[in-house]
Design an enzyme around this catalytic site. Structure first.
Site, PDB file in Angstrom:
ATOM      1  CE  LYS A   1      27.414  -1.704 -19.986  1.00  0.00           C
ATOM      2  NZ  LYS A   1      28.035  -0.450 -20.441  1.00  0.00           N
TER       3      LYS A   1
ATOM      4  CD  GLN B   1      27.934   2.919 -18.955  1.00  0.00           C
ATOM      5  OE1 GLN B   1      28.570   1.875 -19.044  1.00  0.00           O
ATOM      6  NE2 GLN B   1      26.846   3.133 -19.674  1.00  0.00           N
TER       7      GLN B   1
ATOM      8  CG  ASP C   1      33.004   0.528 -23.987  1.00  0.00           C
ATOM      9  OD1 ASP C   1      31.962  -0.090 -24.263  1.00  0.00           O
ATOM     10  OD2 ASP C   1      33.106   1.321 -23.036  1.00  0.00           O
TER      11      ASP C   1
HETATM   12  N1  GUN Z   1      26.928   4.428 -22.671  1.00  0.00           N
HETATM   13  C1  GUN Z   1      25.948   3.922 -23.465  1.00  0.00           C
HETATM   14  N2  GUN Z   1      26.383   2.824 -24.125  1.00  0.00           N
HETATM   15  C2  GUN Z   1      27.666   2.634 -23.735  1.00  0.00           C
HETATM   16  C3  GUN Z   1      28.631   1.644 -24.066  1.00  0.00           C
HETATM   17  O1  GUN Z   1      28.429   0.718 -24.868  1.00  0.00           O
HETATM   18  N3  GUN Z   1      29.840   1.781 -23.438  1.00  0.00           N
HETATM   19  C4  GUN Z   1      30.097   2.797 -22.571  1.00  0.00           C
HETATM   20  N4  GUN Z   1      31.310   2.851 -22.026  1.00  0.00           N
HETATM   21  N5  GUN Z   1      29.219   3.723 -22.254  1.00  0.00           N
HETATM   22  C5  GUN Z   1      28.006   3.625 -22.830  1.00  0.00           C
END
Ligand code: GUN
Length: 299
Positions: free
Chosen positions: A55, A99, A122
């Site tokens: 990311k 995350q 998110d």
């Molecule tokens: N863990 C797996 N997919 C995601 C996501 O899209 N956002 C976050 N914050 N954690 C994740």
């Protein structure tokens, strides 16, 4: 020679790159402060480390400022909430992502709901879930479901009137995806069934799907016997399966047994290179949206 019914393999990398180019072009026109996002990781989950790194790299490639904050796995709830609050108040931060998964002593829902809804790139805050429910396009939609719909749209795979079966009911994928696909929208209007680990006779339901979406986190769970010939299959899973012969000691596999399912399908997404890159692309698009919303409210 390819068999007559060779499936169309949807190239998530190519579609994601097109979206990233659009974001990059728009970011380049911004004068002054660029959009900024912070990524918070708690503990050292290996998959989370690699996702957050990805990311960050992609943010850099489109001109979005980003910073990763890593906290120890025993950080207290109060300390983490205090950090989130500081980012909420920091005017140069447009987006905040914590995350998942987080260590077990933290209540993920409490953490997600502590993020300023205007910075919730998110889309997990209850205000944004509510906006999705109410079909209010001002809100943030979770990146993976948004990526799945964008992928269908850019591949010309209509959803209106189709039976979509989603396997998985998570906050991150299953539930918001069902909301998106059933809304009154050109890329919605589907009849959606949500299945999960307690559904009885799952295969009899999945075999009725025109579009089958697997988001359960179980490697190669969807077998050929669960798929209607001619269906579109979208594989959201990214599972690490131990493999002593693979360079890293594991290989990545989706929730779909690709080799046996692909010959049956009209369209199918691969893993890796399918939904994964779309999630990151939509995160960039959500961050740009957060920047725009916050800039507009400053005027
Ligand atoms: N863990 C797996 N997919 C995601 C996501 O899209 N956002 C976050 N914050 N954690 C994740």
């Amino acid at each position: 020679m390819e068999p007559a019914n060779a499936p169309n393999i949807i190239d998530g990398n190519r579609i994601a790159e097109a979206i990233l180019n659009e974001v990059r072009e728009e970011v380049a026109t911004i004068e002054g402060r660029k959009p900024g996002v912070v990524f918070i990781r708690v503990g050292e989950d290996p998959a989370s480390r690699s996702y957050v790194l990805k990311k960050k790299k992609v943010s850099q490639s489109v001109g979005i400022e980003s910073e990763v904050f890593v906290y120890p796995k025993n950080i207290t709830r109060d300390e983490l909430l205090a950090n989130v609050d500081a980012f909420n108040k920091n005017p140069s931060v447009d987006g905040i992502l914590v995350q998942s998964p987080m260590p077990g002593h933290l209540d993920e829902s409490e953490i997600f709901n502590a993020i300023d809804p205007l910075k919730d790139v998110d889309g997990f805050h209850r205000i944004n879930s509510g906006k999705l429910f109410q079909e209010d396009e001002d809100g943030f939609v979770p990146c993976t479901p948004l990526g799945v719909v964008e992928m269908l749209k850019r591949s010309g795979i209509a959803t209106s009137g189709k039976h979509v079966v989603v396997i998985g009911r998570s906050l991150i994928v299953g539930k918001p995806l069902a909301m998106l696909l059933s809304r009154k929208h050109e890329w919605g209007n589907a009849t959606v069934t949500i299945c999960h680990s307690r559904s009885s006779d799952l295969a009899s339901i999945t075999r009725t799907a025109d579009i089958l979406i697997a988001a359960i986190g179980r490697p190669e769970f969807v077998k050929a016997s669960m798929v209607k010939p001619g269906a579109t299959v979208i594989d959201v899973g990214i599972n690490r399966v131990a493999d002593a012969e693979a360079p890293k000691g594991y290989r990545l596999t989706g929730d779909v047994a690709f080799d046996e399912v692909a010959p049956l399908c009209k369209h199918i997404t691969p893993v890796p290179g399918g939904v994964g890159p779309m999630t990151v692309a939509m995160l960039m698009s959500n961050t740009l949206k957060a920047y725009r919303l916050r800039s507009a409210s400053e005027i």
